[in-house]
Design a protein around this motif. Sequence first.
Motif, short mmCIF file in Angstrom:
data_model
loop_
_atom_site.label_atom_id
_atom_site.label_comp_id
_atom_site.label_asym_id
_atom_site.label_seq_id
_atom_site.Cartn_x
_atom_site.Cartn_y
_atom_site.Cartn_z
N VAL A 141 0.88 -1.17 0.00
CA VAL A 141 0.00 0.00 0.00
C VAL A 141 0.91 1.22 0.00
O VAL A 141 1.70 1.41 0.94
CB VAL A 141 -0.93 0.02 1.23
CG1 VAL A 141 -1.81 1.26 1.20
CG2 VAL A 141 -1.78 -1.25 1.28
N LEU A 142 0.84 2.01 -1.05
CA LEU A 142 1.75 3.14 -1.22
C LEU A 142 0.99 4.46 -1.13
O LEU A 142 -0.12 4.59 -1.66
CB LEU A 142 2.46 3.06 -2.57
CG LEU A 142 3.18 1.75 -2.91
CD1 LEU A 142 3.69 1.77 -4.34
CD2 LEU A 142 4.34 1.51 -1.94
N ILE A 143 1.60 5.43 -0.49
CA ILE A 143 1.09 6.81 -0.48
C ILE A 143 2.24 7.72 -0.88
O ILE A 143 3.29 7.72 -0.23
CB ILE A 143 0.54 7.20 0.91
CG1 ILE A 143 -0.67 6.34 1.24
CG2 ILE A 143 0.17 8.67 0.94
CD1 ILE A 143 -1.33 6.69 2.55
N ASP A 144 2.04 8.43 -1.96
CA ASP A 144 3.10 9.26 -2.55
C ASP A 144 4.35 8.44 -2.83
O ASP A 144 5.48 8.91 -2.67
CB ASP A 144 3.45 10.43 -1.62
CG ASP A 144 2.33 11.45 -1.54
OD1 ASP A 144 1.34 11.30 -2.28
OD2 ASP A 144 2.44 12.40 -0.74
N GLY A 145 4.15 7.18 -3.22
CA GLY A 145 5.26 6.31 -3.58
C GLY A 145 5.94 5.63 -2.41
O GLY A 145 6.81 4.78 -2.60
N ALA A 146 5.57 5.97 -1.19
CA ALA A 146 6.18 5.38 0.00
C ALA A 146 5.24 4.33 0.59
O ALA A 146 4.03 4.55 0.69
CB ALA A 146 6.49 6.45 1.04
N ASN A 147 5.81 3.20 0.95
CA ASN A 147 5.03 2.15 1.59
C ASN A 147 4.50 2.67 2.93
O ASN A 147 5.25 3.28 3.71
CB ASN A 147 5.89 0.91 1.80
CG ASN A 147 5.06 -0.32 2.14
OD1 ASN A 147 4.11 -0.25 2.92
ND2 ASN A 147 5.44 -1.45 1.55
#
Length: 577
Positions: free
Chosen positions: A392-398
Motif C-alpha cells: 500500500v503506497l502513499i506518494d510512492g512510500a510504503n
Amino acid sequence: MLFRLVRERLRRYRSWILLLILLQLIGVIASLYLPSLNAAIIDKGLSRGDTDFIWHTGGTMLIVSLVQVIASAGATYVGARTATGFGRDSRAEIFDKVAHFSGREVNMFGAPSLITRSTNDVQQVQMLVLMGCTIVVTAPIMMGGGIVMALREDVGLSWLMVVAVPILAGAIGMIVVRMVPGFRIVQKQLDAVNRVLREQLMGVRVIRAFVREPYETSRFTDSNAVLTEASRKVMRLTGAMFPIVMLVMNASTIAVLWFGGHRVGDGEMQVGALTAYMTYLIQILMSVMMATFMVMMVPRASVAAERIQEVLETDTSVKPPSQPATVDQLRGVVELDNVSMQYPGADLPVLCNVSLRAEPGQTVAIIGSTGSGKSTLISLIARLFDATGGRVLIDGANVQDLDPEVLWGHLGIVPQKPYLFTGTVASNLRYGNPDATDDELWEALEVAQGRDFVEKMDGGLEAAIAQGGTNVSGGQRQRLCIARALVARPTIYLFDDSFSALDLATDARLRQALKPYVREATVFIVGQRVSTIADADQIIVLDDGLVVGAGTHEELMETCETYQEIVASQDGQEEAA
C-alpha cells in the motif's frame, strides 16, 4: 511475574520507599521497646513501691508511644501514596499500550477483558502493593525483634515459639497453594460477566425489539452464577485462614499463661517478665497474621499481574518503522499494488491481488456485496491493519515505512459505525482540529447537511452529546462524523459506507456540497447504494475479495456483469439517478 511487574514500576518511588522503611523501622523498634518498659514497672516499680521509677518509666513509655504513633501514621501515608501512584502509572501504561494496538490485538483480547485488566486487575495488584508497603518491613522486623526480646525475658518458654510459628505458617501455606487456580478462574469469569453485560447494554434496543429480556436475564444470571460459585470456593479457603490464625494465637496465649505461671510459682520468672513474654509472643504471631493478610492477596494479585503483563508484552502488529521515511507533506497519491489480506485464523483471504491508483482531486468509490472486503481495503489504506501481501503506497512510500502518527494526521476517516464521544457538538467536531473556529465548524456542518438540526439543538454547538452519540439519531450521528472529518481538512478522505443512514435527498445534497470542499483531496467512498457512488471518477467493484470491475459508472454498465446486477437489484435507472 508479579514481583517483576511491581519491581519495575516502583523504581521511580525509591526515595518514598526508603522513607517508608525508615518510618516502619522506628515504629517497630518503639513497639518492641514498650513491653520491656512495662515489665520494668511491674517488677521494679510496683514490687518495690518506687514511685519515682514508675513516673520516670511511665513518661518514657508515653514518649515512645507518641513516636510509634507518628511513625506508624507517616508510614501509612507514604505507603498509600506509593500504592496509589503505582496504580495510576499502571493504568496509564496499559491505556497507552492499548491505544497503540491495531484492531487485531483489540479483537484478540476483547474490549471487556481489556477494561477488566486496566481496572480490576490493576486494583488487585495495587492493594497488594499497599499491604506490602505496610507489612513487608514491619512483619519480619517485628518477628525477628520479638523473638530476640522474648528470649531476653525467658529462654525456658522458647519452645512455644518453635511450635506455634511453624504450625501457623504451614497451615496458611497449604491454603494459599489451593487459592491460586481458584483466583485465576474468578478473573476469567469476571471477564465473561463484563462481556455479557457490555453486550446487553449496547444491544438493549435490539433486546427489547425482539422481546428477549427473559433470555438475556437468564444468560446474565447463568454467567453471574458461575462467577459466584468460583468466588465462593475461593472465599471458603480465605475464611478458613482467620479461624486458624486465631486458634493458634489463643492456644499460644493459654500455653504461655499455663507454663509461665508454673515458672513464676517456682520463682524462675518474674510476673513482669511473663507479661512481656506473652506480649512478644503475640507480636510474633501478629506479624505472622499480618503476613497472612498479604499472602491472602498474593494469589489473586499474581493472576492479575499475569493478565496485566500479557497486555504490556503484546506488541502491536502495526509497528512504526525504525527509520521512518521523511515526508514533509503528503500529496495524497494512493496506490495499491497486488494487495492481499488474510485475517489470522481465516481459511481464505478477504482481499486478493487488489490494485488501484487514486490521485488528489479524484474520487474513488468501492462497491460490492456484503463481505467482499470493502471495509478491509479502507482499513489497509489507513493502516489499521497491515496487508499480508503486496504493498500500500502513499506518494510512492510504503505505508509501513511511514510514521503512523504522520500518516493518520493526513487521513480523515468516517467509520462504518459512526461514534461520538461524551461532550458537546463542538468538542466532537474539533476532535481532529482543536484550533478550528466556530465558523469552520458551521461550514463543515453545512456541507455535511447537519447545520439545520444542530441549530435546533439546545445550545447549538455547545449542545451535549451522550456517550456514543446515543442522544441523536443514526443519520444525525453519521452527519456529525462526516463534519468531524471535514473540519480536520485531511489530505485523504476515507468514507466507509458513511451515507447509509441518509435518505436519498439528503445523500444527494451532501455529495453535491462535498465536491468543492474536497476538490484538492483524494477521496475514497465505500457505498452500498449506486446513487451514492455513480458520479465517482473511478468505481472499483469487489466480489469475494477480487476486483471484478473498474471504471466509471457508464463503463461498468457496459463491461461489468456484477455491477449490472447491483444496479438492477436497486431498480436500475431510478436508483442510479
